[in-house]
Design a protein around this motif. Structure first.
Motif, PDB file in Angstrom:
ATOM      1  N   ALA A  50      33.203  40.142  46.545  1.00 50.87           N
ATOM      2  CA  ALA A  50      34.216  39.729  47.524  1.00 50.87           C
ATOM      3  C   ALA A  50      35.255  40.822  47.727  1.00 50.87           C
TER       4      ALA A  50
ATOM      5  N   GLY B  54      36.376  30.018  46.654  1.00 51.99           N
ATOM      6  CA  GLY B  54      36.385  30.916  45.502  1.00 51.99           C
ATOM      7  C   GLY B  54      36.385  30.163  44.188  1.00 51.99           C
TER       8      GLY B  54
ATOM      9  N   ILE C  69      38.101  33.179  43.087  1.00 54.03           N
ATOM     10  CA  ILE C  69      37.116  33.565  42.075  1.00 54.03           C
ATOM     11  C   ILE C  69      37.808  34.118  40.834  1.00 54.03           C
TER      12      ILE C  69
ATOM     13  N   LEU D 176      39.424  34.306  48.853  1.00 57.43           N
ATOM     14  CA  LEU D 176      38.186  34.163  48.088  1.00 57.43           C
ATOM     15  C   LEU D 176      38.285  34.939  46.776  1.00 57.43           C
TER      16      LEU D 176
ATOM     17  N   GLN E  46      33.040  39.007  40.311  1.00 56.30           N
ATOM     18  CA  GLN E  46      34.306  39.148  41.042  1.00 56.30           C
ATOM     19  C   GLN E  46      34.272  40.332  42.004  1.00 56.30           C
TER      20      GLN E  46
END
Length: 496
Positions: free
Chosen positions: A180, A150, A22, A18, A177
């Motif tokens: 996660a 993501g 992202i 993830l 960001q």
């Protein structure tokens, strides 16, 4: 119960995917924000070289991060290496969100790349080492699902940020960001060490406790003892046959015995770039502009594009994971991507320059970009990580995956530098590169990729001619806790 435990552990580790999704995807929408371009590039709002530098420094950091991951994962454990990467990812996001000049942005992206290089090298190794052979495609595939989620989240975060005012458009976007990364840093503290890493460190009682939980075999210690013996004897056999130092192991990757595996893994991950997927993700707003869509409209299209990857990943988990042979999945997927890109190229060539009037052809080009994203998720997004982690024996696994991620990052650096310039120079013709590379990959996968489905990690090594240790319990004395007191009966076999 054990299956749910393994999935739960894998989902925590997959938060690394993830983060990567992202961190990799967020820069594409950030580069599409007018406020960001004005702040970083000046009144012209355009600088192809700096745009390429922002993307490529991330990939350069990824290369360095992957280079460090092999040593760290073997020395300090897969678990703690993932923890360190999560902390670095959170810090790098803070630097990017607070950047006051292009240098600070480049530094933040480089550190983010370093963290993601470690994540991509270690997370699939860790998940593969806790997964049962028959379910490995699904369990490791959860990382691919996390990557797809993501990317999708990054695109919608970018679109949502476009409604903010001023520099908040991109500062808030980049700060997203952080969550996660924080969740992974906390969650990884509660997962077990890799049982194979514990056995390598002669921590047999801990390994037994982990395997008992993973197998749900509290009342059947013999099953776990058998697996411990086989893993231990395989590791010991590899130690006897090879120098155990880290630098010698790296040299082994390019020896006659192991170079095929190193080249195969590196080729698979390099093709994640040369397939065109990452280029389309990072520079999708430029591609949409060639089809006549710009500004906030392009960001909205990016959000929908991201969801196609999630849909494709769901299709993979339901219909492909551990059901289709790995090799067939790869060569079929490459041919599908060839067709998708060829159609998209033709539509962009004919309709991409239109503005106003009938935009049906341009919308058709966007539709095939969407279908491309879904097809990539179905055939590659998870399988590439499953295969890469499976190919290597234990003593080379973390280093081999790290080398493959390093090669992937180097290819990404080159593409991220040339893509803005190539699109500006040749526009839709740039698609032809990815048609050629995907076709070449299909040929390689069809003729040279071995089938690894359903085999244990130790048995996969036998496909490449390695000697396989086949320890069994035999007349072993076992104490009340199930730890063997005697010596196992060990056999070896090699595939000729």
């Amino acid at each position: 119960m054990a299956r749910f435990l393994i999935i739960g552990i894998a989902l925590i580790a997959a938060l690394g995917g993830l983060i990567y999704g992202i961190d990799s995807g967020i820069i594409g929408t950030t580069l599409g924000q007018d406020s960001f371009k004005l702040y970083m590039f000046g009144p012209s709002k355009a600088n192809a070289s700096l745009s390429g530098a922002i993307v490529s420094c991330y990939n350069a950091g990824q290369a360095l991060g992957s280079a460090s991951a092999g040593y760290l994962a073997d020395r300090f454990s897969r678990k703690y290496t993932i923890l360190m990467a999560a902390i670095l990812a959170a810090g790098s996001a803070a630097i990017q969100a607070g950047a006051i000049n292009i240098g600070m942005m480049v530094a933040g992206r480089a550190i983010a790349g370093f963290a993601c290089g470690q994540i991509l090298s270690v997370v699939p190794v860790y998940i593969s080492e806790i997964s049962p052979p028959k379910q490995r495609g699904f369990v490791v595939g959860l990382q691919g699902m996390a990557i797809a989620c993501g990317f999708a989240a990054a695109n919608w975060i970018g679109y949502g940020g476009s409604y903010a005012s001023g520099n908040a458009q991109w500062r808030i976007t980049l700060s997203m960001q952080i969550p996660a990364a924080v969740c992974l840093a906390i969650g990884i503290l509660f997962v077990p060490f890799s049982p194979r890493w514990l056995i390598q460190k002669d921590r047999f009682e801990e390994a037994q406790r982990v395997l008992l939980r993973l197998h749900d075999a509290e009342d059947n210690h013999d099953i776990v003892n058998q697996e411990i013996i086989q893993i231990r004897e395989q590791i010991n056999l590899e130690k006897m046959q090879n120098d155990s130092s880290w630098f010698s192991a790296i040299a082994k990757l390019f020896s006659r015995q192991y170079v095929r595996r190193t080249v195969t893994a590196s080729f698979i991950l390099a093709m994640t770039q040369l397939s065109g997927s990452q280029i389309i993700q990072n520079f999708q707003n430029i591609f949409y502009a060639t089809a006549g869509f710009k500004g906030q409209q392009a960001l909205l299209i990016s959000g929908v594009y991201g969801m196609m990857g999630v849909i494709g990943q769901v299709l993979y988990l339901v219909f492909v994971a551990d059901k289709w042979p790995r090799a067939r999945t790869m060569w079929t997927g490459s041919l599908v991507l060839c067709v998708m890109i060829a159609i998209c190229m033709a539509l962009s060539a004919v309709y991409g320059g239109q503005s106003g009037g009938d935009l049906s052809g341009a919308r058709g080009a966007i539709a095939f970009i969407f279908l491309y994203s879904m097809a990539y998720a179905v055939f590659f997004n998870a399988v590439v990580w499953v295969l890469t982690a499976e190919l290597f024996p234990f003593f080379l696994r973390s280093k081999g995956v790290a080398v493959a991620v390093f090669i992937k990052a180097v290819v990404a650096i080159v593409l991220s530098q040339i893509t803005p310039l190539a699109i500006a120079a040749v526009s839709w013709r740039y698609y032809s590169l990815f048609i050629a590379t995907n076709f070449a990959a299909a040929v390689v996968y069809f003729f040279f990729l071995p089938e690894t489905s359903g085999k244990s990690l130790e048995e996969i090594a036998e496909l490449f001619g390695d000697t396989l240790a086949t320890g069994h319990i035999g007349e072993i004395d076992v104490d009340a806790k199930g730890i063997e007191l005697g010596e196992p009966i060990v056999e070896t076999r090699s595939r000729v």
